[in-house]
Design a protein around this motif. Structure first.
Motif, PDB file in Angstrom:
ATOM      1  N   GLY A 347       0.796  -1.221   0.000  1.00 38.82           N
ATOM      2  CA  GLY A 347       0.000   0.000   0.000  1.00 38.82           C
ATOM      3  C   GLY A 347       0.826   1.268   0.000  1.00 38.82           C
ATOM      4  N   ASP A 348       0.364   2.244   0.764  1.00 35.65           N
ATOM      5  CA  ASP A 348       1.016   3.550   0.796  1.00 35.65           C
ATOM      6  C   ASP A 348       2.402   3.526   1.416  1.00 35.65           C
ATOM      7  OD1 ASP A 348      -1.125   4.747  -0.437  1.00 35.65           O
ATOM      8  OD2 ASP A 348      -2.124   5.297   1.438  1.00 35.65           O
ATOM      9  N   LYS A 349       2.771   2.423   2.058  1.00 37.27           N
ATOM     10  CA  LYS A 349       4.123   2.323   2.626  1.00 37.27           C
ATOM     11  C   LYS A 349       5.178   2.220   1.526  1.00 37.27           C
ATOM     12  CE  LYS A 349       2.740   0.302   7.040  1.00 37.27           C
ATOM     13  NZ  LYS A 349       2.870  -0.856   7.968  1.00 37.27           N
ATOM     14  N   ILE A 350       4.751   1.821   0.343  1.00 33.81           N
ATOM     15  CA  ILE A 350       5.664   1.792  -0.809  1.00 33.81           C
ATOM     16  C   ILE A 350       5.806   3.223  -1.312  1.00 33.81           C
ATOM     17  CG2 ILE A 350       6.110   0.824  -3.098  1.00 33.81           C
ATOM     18  CD1 ILE A 350       4.011  -1.349  -2.414  1.00 33.81           C
ATOM     19  N   PRO A 351       7.031   3.737  -1.465  1.00 28.29           N
ATOM     20  CA  PRO A 351       7.206   5.111  -1.968  1.00 28.29           C
ATOM     21  C   PRO A 351       6.512   5.310  -3.299  1.00 28.29           C
ATOM     22  CG  PRO A 351       9.305   4.208  -1.216  1.00 28.29           C
ATOM     23  CD  PRO A 351       8.323   3.070  -1.210  1.00 28.29           C
ATOM     24  N   VAL A 352       5.924   6.488  -3.489  1.00 27.52           N
ATOM     25  CA  VAL A 352       5.142   6.736  -4.693  1.00 27.52           C
ATOM     26  C   VAL A 352       5.990   6.563  -5.951  1.00 27.52           C
ATOM     27  CG1 VAL A 352       5.556   9.238  -4.667  1.00 27.52           C
ATOM     28  CG2 VAL A 352       3.506   8.335  -5.789  1.00 27.52           C
ATOM     29  N   GLY A 353       7.263   6.952  -5.888  1.00 24.43           N
ATOM     30  CA  GLY A 353       8.146   6.773  -7.045  1.00 24.43           C
ATOM     31  C   GLY A 353       8.311   5.318  -7.410  1.00 24.43           C
ATOM     32  N   ALA A 354       8.398   4.453  -6.391  1.00 19.92           N
ATOM     33  CA  ALA A 354       8.527   3.012  -6.646  1.00 19.92           C
ATOM     34  C   ALA A 354       7.239   2.440  -7.220  1.00 19.92           C
ATOM     35  CB  ALA A 354       8.893   2.293  -5.339  1.00 19.92           C
ATOM     36  N   ARG A 355       6.092   2.961  -6.752  1.00 21.82           N
ATOM     37  CA  ARG A 355       4.806   2.498  -7.295  1.00 21.82           C
ATOM     38  C   ARG A 355       4.648   2.892  -8.765  1.00 21.82           C
ATOM     39  NH1 ARG A 355       0.902   5.362  -3.636  1.00 21.82           N
ATOM     40  NH2 ARG A 355       2.571   5.996  -2.231  1.00 21.82           N
ATOM     41  N   ILE A 356       5.094   4.092  -9.093  1.00 16.32           N
ATOM     42  CA  ILE A 356       5.051   4.551 -10.486  1.00 16.32           C
ATOM     43  C   ILE A 356       5.970   3.692 -11.345  1.00 16.32           C
ATOM     44  CG2 ILE A 356       5.760   6.443 -12.008  1.00 16.32           C
ATOM     45  CD1 ILE A 356       4.775   8.376  -9.802  1.00 16.32           C
ATOM     46  N   LEU A 357       7.167   3.449 -10.830  1.00 16.27           N
ATOM     47  CA  LEU A 357       8.154   2.676 -11.582  1.00 16.27           C
ATOM     48  C   LEU A 357       7.677   1.241 -11.800  1.00 16.27           C
ATOM     49  CD1 LEU A 357      10.884   2.886 -12.911  1.00 16.27           C
ATOM     50  CD2 LEU A 357      11.965   2.368 -10.722  1.00 16.27           C
ATOM     51  N   ALA A 358       6.995   0.669 -10.801  1.00 19.34           N
ATOM     52  CA  ALA A 358       6.482  -0.697 -10.941  1.00 19.34           C
ATOM     53  C   ALA A 358       5.526  -0.806 -12.115  1.00 19.34           C
ATOM     54  CB  ALA A 358       5.781  -1.115  -9.645  1.00 19.34           C
ATOM     55  N   VAL A 359       4.671   0.199 -12.268  1.00 19.31           N
ATOM     56  CA  VAL A 359       3.700   0.216 -13.373  1.00 19.31           C
ATOM     57  C   VAL A 359       4.410   0.369 -14.717  1.00 19.31           C
ATOM     58  CG1 VAL A 359       1.832   1.563 -14.411  1.00 19.31           C
ATOM     59  CG2 VAL A 359       1.788   1.037 -11.968  1.00 19.31           C
ATOM     60  N   CYS A 360       5.373   1.304 -14.785  1.00 20.00           N
ATOM     61  CA  CYS A 360       6.071   1.580 -16.052  1.00 20.00           C
ATOM     62  C   CYS A 360       6.999   0.433 -16.446  1.00 20.00           C
ATOM     63  CB  CYS A 360       6.864   2.881 -15.933  1.00 20.00           C
ATOM     64  SG  CYS A 360       5.816   4.328 -15.676  1.00 20.00           S
ATOM     65  N   ASP A 361       7.633  -0.180 -15.456  1.00 20.04           N
ATOM     66  CA  ASP A 361       8.500  -1.331 -15.703  1.00 20.04           C
ATOM     67  C   ASP A 361       7.686  -2.485 -16.280  1.00 20.04           C
ATOM     68  OD1 ASP A 361      10.908  -2.748 -15.640  1.00 20.04           O
ATOM     69  OD2 ASP A 361      10.576  -3.487 -13.612  1.00 20.04           O
ATOM     70  N   SER A 362       6.540  -2.729 -15.686  1.00 21.46           N
ATOM     71  CA  SER A 362       5.668  -3.811 -16.167  1.00 21.46           C
ATOM     72  C   SER A 362       5.136  -3.516 -17.566  1.00 21.46           C
ATOM     73  CB  SER A 362       4.503  -4.018 -15.199  1.00 21.46           C
ATOM     74  OG  SER A 362       4.976  -4.431 -13.939  1.00 21.46           O
ATOM     75  N   LEU A 363       4.827  -2.236 -17.830  1.00 24.43           N
ATOM     76  CA  LEU A 363       4.336  -1.871 -19.160  1.00 24.43           C
ATOM     77  C   LEU A 363       5.352  -2.239 -20.235  1.00 24.43           C
ATOM     78  CD1 LEU A 363       2.312  -0.439 -21.058  1.00 24.43           C
ATOM     79  CD2 LEU A 363       3.540   1.691 -20.574  1.00 24.43           C
ATOM     80  N   ASP A 364       6.630  -1.951 -19.975  1.00 27.29           N
ATOM     81  CA  ASP A 364       7.641  -2.259 -20.992  1.00 27.29           C
ATOM     82  C   ASP A 364       7.776  -3.759 -21.204  1.00 27.29           C
ATOM     83  OD1 ASP A 364       9.724  -1.155 -22.811  1.00 27.29           O
ATOM     84  OD2 ASP A 364      11.033  -2.423 -21.587  1.00 27.29           O
ATOM     85  N   VAL A 365       7.689  -4.528 -20.125  1.00 25.81           N
ATOM     86  CA  VAL A 365       7.755  -5.985 -20.267  1.00 25.81           C
ATOM     87  C   VAL A 365       6.569  -6.487 -21.089  1.00 25.81           C
ATOM     88  CG1 VAL A 365       7.655  -8.184 -19.024  1.00 25.81           C
ATOM     89  CG2 VAL A 365       9.048  -6.296 -18.125  1.00 25.81           C
ATOM     90  N   MET A 366       5.387  -5.927 -20.841  1.00 30.53           N
ATOM     91  CA  MET A 366       4.194  -6.332 -21.595  1.00 30.53           C
ATOM     92  C   MET A 366       4.323  -5.984 -23.078  1.00 30.53           C
ATOM     93  SD  MET A 366       1.069  -5.221 -19.061  1.00 30.53           S
ATOM     94  CE  MET A 366       1.247  -5.271 -17.283  1.00 30.53           C
ATOM     95  N   ILE A 367       4.869  -4.795 -23.373  1.00 32.00           N
ATOM     96  CA  ILE A 367       4.975  -4.352 -24.768  1.00 32.00           C
ATOM     97  C   ILE A 367       6.047  -5.131 -25.521  1.00 32.00           C
ATOM     98  CG2 ILE A 367       5.663  -2.434 -26.272  1.00 32.00           C
ATOM     99  CD1 ILE A 367       4.358  -0.518 -24.311  1.00 32.00           C
ATOM    100  N   THR A 368       7.200  -5.335 -24.891  1.00 28.25           N
ATOM    101  CA  THR A 368       8.337  -5.952 -25.592  1.00 28.25           C
ATOM    102  C   THR A 368       8.353  -7.466 -25.474  1.00 28.25           C
ATOM    103  OG1 THR A 368       9.757  -5.674 -23.642  1.00 28.25           O
ATOM    104  CG2 THR A 368       9.774  -3.920 -25.266  1.00 28.25           C
ATOM    105  N   GLY A 369       7.796  -7.985 -24.367  1.00 29.61           N
ATOM    106  CA  GLY A 369       7.818  -9.426 -24.151  1.00 29.61           C
ATOM    107  C   GLY A 369       9.184  -9.910 -23.702  1.00 29.61           C
TER     108      GLY A 369
END
Length: 428
Positions: A347-369
């Motif tokens: 939850g909110d204990k995860i720094p907001v920057g890390a939460r943003i990065l988790a989403v963007c990191d996963s997006l690249d894996v989904m797009i590139t495979g």
């Protein structure tokens, strides 16, 4: 010297001399010696010892014009021109060959620009400002100064430098004008201090401005160092893991758009984006065979690669310029539901920057495979984010990412992967 240049310089000298004679006849006896000497010394000092702003471009803002603004008010046009011509001589210049016609041209330009601006100030002040503080008449004066000074310089550059492409007068003024507004407001501050509080306070304001200048310049240097460090580590990451080469840069690009969609402050966004560029730096400690494996990772290999977040944090924690944001690297594989690593925070204990990065990191894996996992379509990725919102991802951040995808921000990435897949199929 080119004939056209000789004619042009002679014209400038003649005009300057004519204005000098006219103003000398009318105003030479009308002056305050203390004001003349004081402002002359100040402009000599500020001209020779510092520039006010060192901008990201090659254009710098000197303190010459701001110091001349009080001179427009307390001196007549003749003496304003004199202190501008003499005060702008660069006495501290080293290893520069003296060229008389250049020296005379520069003195003429400063005299013409400053004296004409001061004359305009005298003419328009009763009309624009009356007895109130002369904001509009000062603005008129500095615009005249700016136009005369830079137009004369522009012409001489275009005549004398035949080896370079001629550049647009409009572009030239557009670049220079970026700092005109800065000079105007600094000049108003200096004028108010000179009129209302006297010469000592005026000098203190100048000293304060230089302190501020040094602070911002040191911050700019720090930012440049920060950028260089980031770029160096980015090269290390790409050289280590060829399969995911470009991954960190793509994640940083996605992070840029997501931070914008979330309306984060510019400073915070820039820090998160910079960390995104090196979020996988810890992988340099992971075995090459694991990184380059084309098979699904074993339990032990997955355990080893999970260490990269801790490795990255430990590697960078002693770099002062980076250590305030390293929790983004450490926690970017944590999950919203607490099922992530390295610490299983949620939850909110995860720094907001890390939460943003988790989403963007996963997006690249989904797009590139990956070699063991094919790329996903745009529709599948939206569905995946909807399914994982509140589980793997912060639901609000996942929602913002879905908005960006639907708006078409990453369509070029989807298209490039589709082209690659088509080419692979054509050769198979």
């Amino acid at each position: 010297m080119d004939k056209k240049l000789k004619i042009y310089l002679s014209f400038v000298y003649l005009i300057s001399f004519s204005i000098f004679i006219i103003l000398n006849y009318k105003y030479i006896s009308e002056f305050n010696l203390i004001n003349v000497i004081f402002l002359l010394i100040v402009i000599i000092l500020v001209n020779n010892f510092s520039m006010f702003f060192n901008s990201m471009t090659e254009i710098t803002t000197s303190m010459n014009l701001p110091v001349l603004i009080p001179a427009f008010v307390v001196l007549n046009p003749f003496w304003v021109g004199i202190i501008a011509a003499i005060g702008t001589i660069e006495y501290t210049a080293k290893n520069m060959k003296f060229v008389w016609y250049k020296f005379l041209f520069n003195r003429s330009v400063f005299f013409l620009a400053a004296s004409t601006a001061a004359l305009i100030f005298r003419v328009v002040r009763p009309i624009l400002d009356g007895d109130s503080f002369p904001m509009l008449s000062i603005l008129s004066a500095i615009l005249i100064y700016f136009l005369i000074n830079n137009t004369l310089v522009y012409i001489v550059i275009n005549i004398s430098r035949e080896d370079v492409n001629k550049f647009s007068l409009l572009n030239y003024f557009r670049e220079l004008s970026k700092n005109l507004i800065t000079s105007y407001f600094i000049g108003l501050i200096l004028l108010a201090s000179y009129i209302n509080f006297g010469k000592v306070f005026f000098l203190l304001i100048i000293v304060l401005l230089f302190i501020i200048k040094d602070f911002f310049y040191s911050r700019l240097q720090q930012m440049n160092s920060y950028t260089q460090i980031i770029e160096s580590f980015l090269k290390v990451i790409d050289s280590k893991d060829h399969y995911t080469e470009g991954h960190c840069e793509r994640v940083a690009e996605y992070t840029y758009h997501l931070c914008g969609e979330m309306n984060l402050s510019r400073a915070k966004s820039e820090r998160i984006i910079s960390i995104a560029k090196i979020h996988d730096i810890g992988k340099i400690y992971v075995d090459d065979d694991i990184l380059r494996s084309s098979n699904k990772l074993t339990k032990q290999e997955y355990s080893d690669i999970k260490e990269h977040t801790q490795y990255g944090y430990e590697l960078l924690k002693d770099i002062d310029i980076l250590n305030n944001d390293l929790d983004i690297i450490l926690y970017h594989h944590e999950r919203w539901d607490g099922g992530g690593y390295p610490e299983g925070i949620k939850g909110d204990k995860i720094p907001v920057g890390a939460r943003i990065l988790a989403v963007c990191d996963s997006l690249d894996v989904m797009i590139t495979g990956r070699s063991y996992k094919p790329p996903m379509t745009k529709e599948d990725i939206i569905e995946e984010f909807e399914k994982c919102a509140g589980k793997q991802f912060d639901p609000e951040i996942a929602k913002e990412m879905i908005k960006l995808i639907k708006k078409g921000f990453f369509d070029d990435s989807f298209k490039s992967k589709e082209k690659i897949r088509e080419m692979e199929l054509s050769y198979s």
